[in-house]
Design an enzyme around this catalytic site. Structure first.
Site, mmCIF file in Angstrom:
data_model
loop_
_atom_site.group_PDB
_atom_site.id
_atom_site.type_symbol
_atom_site.label_atom_id
_atom_site.label_comp_id
_atom_site.label_asym_id
_atom_site.label_seq_id
_atom_site.Cartn_x
_atom_site.Cartn_y
_atom_site.Cartn_z
ATOM 1 N N ASN A 88 -1.833 3.094 1.225
ATOM 2 C CA ASN A 88 -2.336 2.561 -0.050
ATOM 3 C C ASN A 88 -1.355 2.934 -1.138
ATOM 4 O O ASN A 88 -0.632 3.930 -1.029
ATOM 5 C CB ASN A 88 -3.715 3.161 -0.363
ATOM 6 C CG ASN A 88 -4.302 2.591 -1.651
ATOM 7 O OD1 ASN A 88 -4.231 1.385 -1.896
ATOM 8 N ND2 ASN A 88 -4.869 3.449 -2.496
ATOM 9 N N HIS A 114 -1.362 3.682 -5.323
ATOM 10 C CA HIS A 114 -2.276 3.956 -6.437
ATOM 11 C C HIS A 114 -1.441 4.208 -7.694
ATOM 12 O O HIS A 114 -0.428 4.923 -7.632
ATOM 13 C CB HIS A 114 -3.127 5.196 -6.106
ATOM 14 C CG HIS A 114 -4.112 5.513 -7.183
ATOM 15 N ND1 HIS A 114 -5.236 4.746 -7.417
ATOM 16 C CD2 HIS A 114 -4.114 6.485 -8.131
ATOM 17 C CE1 HIS A 114 -5.891 5.253 -8.438
ATOM 18 N NE2 HIS A 114 -5.234 6.303 -8.896
ATOM 19 N N MET A 119 -9.428 -3.826 -3.504
ATOM 20 C CA MET A 119 -10.418 -3.100 -4.303
ATOM 21 C C MET A 119 -11.665 -2.777 -3.489
ATOM 22 O O MET A 119 -12.791 -3.098 -3.886
ATOM 23 C CB MET A 119 -10.791 -3.927 -5.545
ATOM 24 C CG MET A 119 -9.614 -4.269 -6.423
ATOM 25 S SD MET A 119 -8.785 -2.805 -7.067
ATOM 26 C CE MET A 119 -9.959 -2.298 -8.303
ATOM 27 N N GLY A 171 -1.360 -9.519 -6.400
ATOM 28 C CA GLY A 171 -0.442 -9.359 -5.270
ATOM 29 C C GLY A 171 1.012 -9.144 -5.648
ATOM 30 O O GLY A 171 1.909 -9.525 -4.890
ATOM 31 N N THR A 172 1.268 -8.488 -6.774
ATOM 32 C CA THR A 172 2.682 -8.234 -7.087
ATOM 33 C C THR A 172 3.260 -7.186 -6.135
ATOM 34 O O THR A 172 4.445 -7.255 -5.799
ATOM 35 C CB THR A 172 2.893 -7.804 -8.554
ATOM 36 O OG1 THR A 172 2.273 -6.547 -8.785
ATOM 37 C CG2 THR A 172 2.356 -8.853 -9.516
ATOM 38 N N ASN A 173 2.457 -6.235 -5.692
ATOM 39 C CA ASN A 173 2.950 -5.299 -4.673
ATOM 40 C C ASN A 173 3.169 -6.021 -3.345
ATOM 41 O O ASN A 173 4.138 -5.753 -2.642
ATOM 42 C CB ASN A 173 1.989 -4.122 -4.499
ATOM 43 C CG ASN A 173 2.217 -3.062 -5.546
ATOM 44 O OD1 ASN A 173 3.227 -2.360 -5.522
ATOM 45 N ND2 ASN A 173 1.294 -2.963 -6.503
HETATM 46 C C1 GRF Z 1 -1.630 -1.875 -8.509
HETATM 47 O O1 GRF Z 1 -1.527 -1.182 -9.726
HETATM 48 C C2 GRF Z 1 -1.976 -0.929 -7.391
HETATM 49 O O2 GRF Z 1 -1.406 0.331 -7.536
HETATM 50 C C3 GRF Z 1 -3.465 -0.827 -7.503
HETATM 51 O O3 GRF Z 1 -3.883 -2.129 -7.830
HETATM 52 C C4 GRF Z 1 -2.831 -2.804 -8.491
HETATM 53 C C5 GRF Z 1 -2.566 -4.050 -7.705
HETATM 54 O O4 GRF Z 1 -1.653 -4.905 -8.329
HETATM 55 N N1 GRF Z 1 -4.042 -0.296 -6.298
HETATM 56 P P1 GRF Z 1 -1.038 -6.110 -7.527
HETATM 57 O O5 GRF Z 1 -2.194 -6.933 -6.992
HETATM 58 O O6 GRF Z 1 -0.171 -5.564 -6.438
HETATM 59 O O7 GRF Z 1 -0.247 -6.880 -8.554
#
Ligand code: GRF
Length: 217
Positions: free
Chosen positions: A112, A114, A95, A17-19
């Site tokens: 999304n 990617h 995922m 969940g860093t995003n």
């Molecule tokens: C990120 O690289 C995103 O682009 C991909 O999965 C990863 C998720 O990372 N879809 P996080 O959970 O947001 O750290």
């Protein structure tokens, strides 16, 4: 902008969940037009859920294994999202391949991120695929979700250099930092209604001084 008028967004996660954190931090800014109404993970116990809890955001765990079809699972997600009055959905490391059940409930309103410069390297291990290919630039893409995998109209892309022989983890970390700049920006455009889909591509009515391509700062 008060929280009442902010656009409620549901974030779907599966992991660290860093995003999500980047979106939480952006939405904590007083002028951000979105608020995260709920975070849903298909996996229990992941760090992203803790991030949301720390920020006081409602969390739900929705394990997919209880459902025999993807469509049934997505109908469950739609129910949870609509319970929280969500207007936009942001997949952030979620995922799962989603079905028309979700997409029709939120038409052109599922985002999304990617970790590649789409349409190169869709699917799993995008950064590893890029390393194996010996690319010299790599990056990340925020796009609207359609029925294809990592396929829908592109809103924004961020470019980073890739160096010959560097460990794949180094490239992955560089791309991830770019993702964290890219996603809050694209989410803002989305909820502000700046995005129009025109066939294969999206148009964005950009705020002054903003660009759909980001480069290393
Ligand atoms: C990120 O690289 C995103 O682009 C991909 O999965 C990863 C998720 O990372 N879809 P996080 O959970 O947001 O750290």
């Amino acid at each position: 902008m008060g929280s009442v008028s902010r656009v409620p967004v549901g974030v779907l996660i599966s992991g660290s969940g860093t995003n999500l954190q980047a979106l939480i931090d952006a939405c904590a800014q007083p002028d951000h037009p979105a608020r995260i109404a709920v975070v849903i993970s298909n996996r229990p116990g992941v760090a992203g859920l803790e991030r949301a809890e720390r920020a006081g955001i409602p969390t739900l765990v929705a394990p997919h294994r209880r459902f025999s079809t993807r469509s049934d699972y997505d109908a469950h997600l739609v129910q949870l999202l609509t319970d929280h009055r969500v207007r936009w959905v942001a997949m952030a490391g979620f995922m799962r391949v989603v079905t028309p059940v979700l997409l029709q409930a939120f038409p052109q309103r599922v985002l999304n991120i990617h970790p590649s410069l789409l349409p190169a390297f869709p699917g799993l291990r995008a950064q590893g695929q890029a390393s194996e290919y010996g690319v010299t630039v790599a990056g990340a893409t925020v796009h609207l979700v359609d029925e294809g995998v990592d396929h829908g109209p592109i809103l924004a892309q961020g470019v980073v250099p890739a160096f010959p022989g560097e460990p794949a983890e180094a490239l992955q970390a560089r791309i991830l930092r770019m993702e964290h700049r890219l996603y809050p920006m694209a989410l803002r455009w989305a909820v502000e209604g700046r995005v129009t889909v025109n066939g294969r591509s999206a148009e964005v009515d950009l705020p002054p001084g903003e660009h759909r391509a980001l480069f290393p700062s």
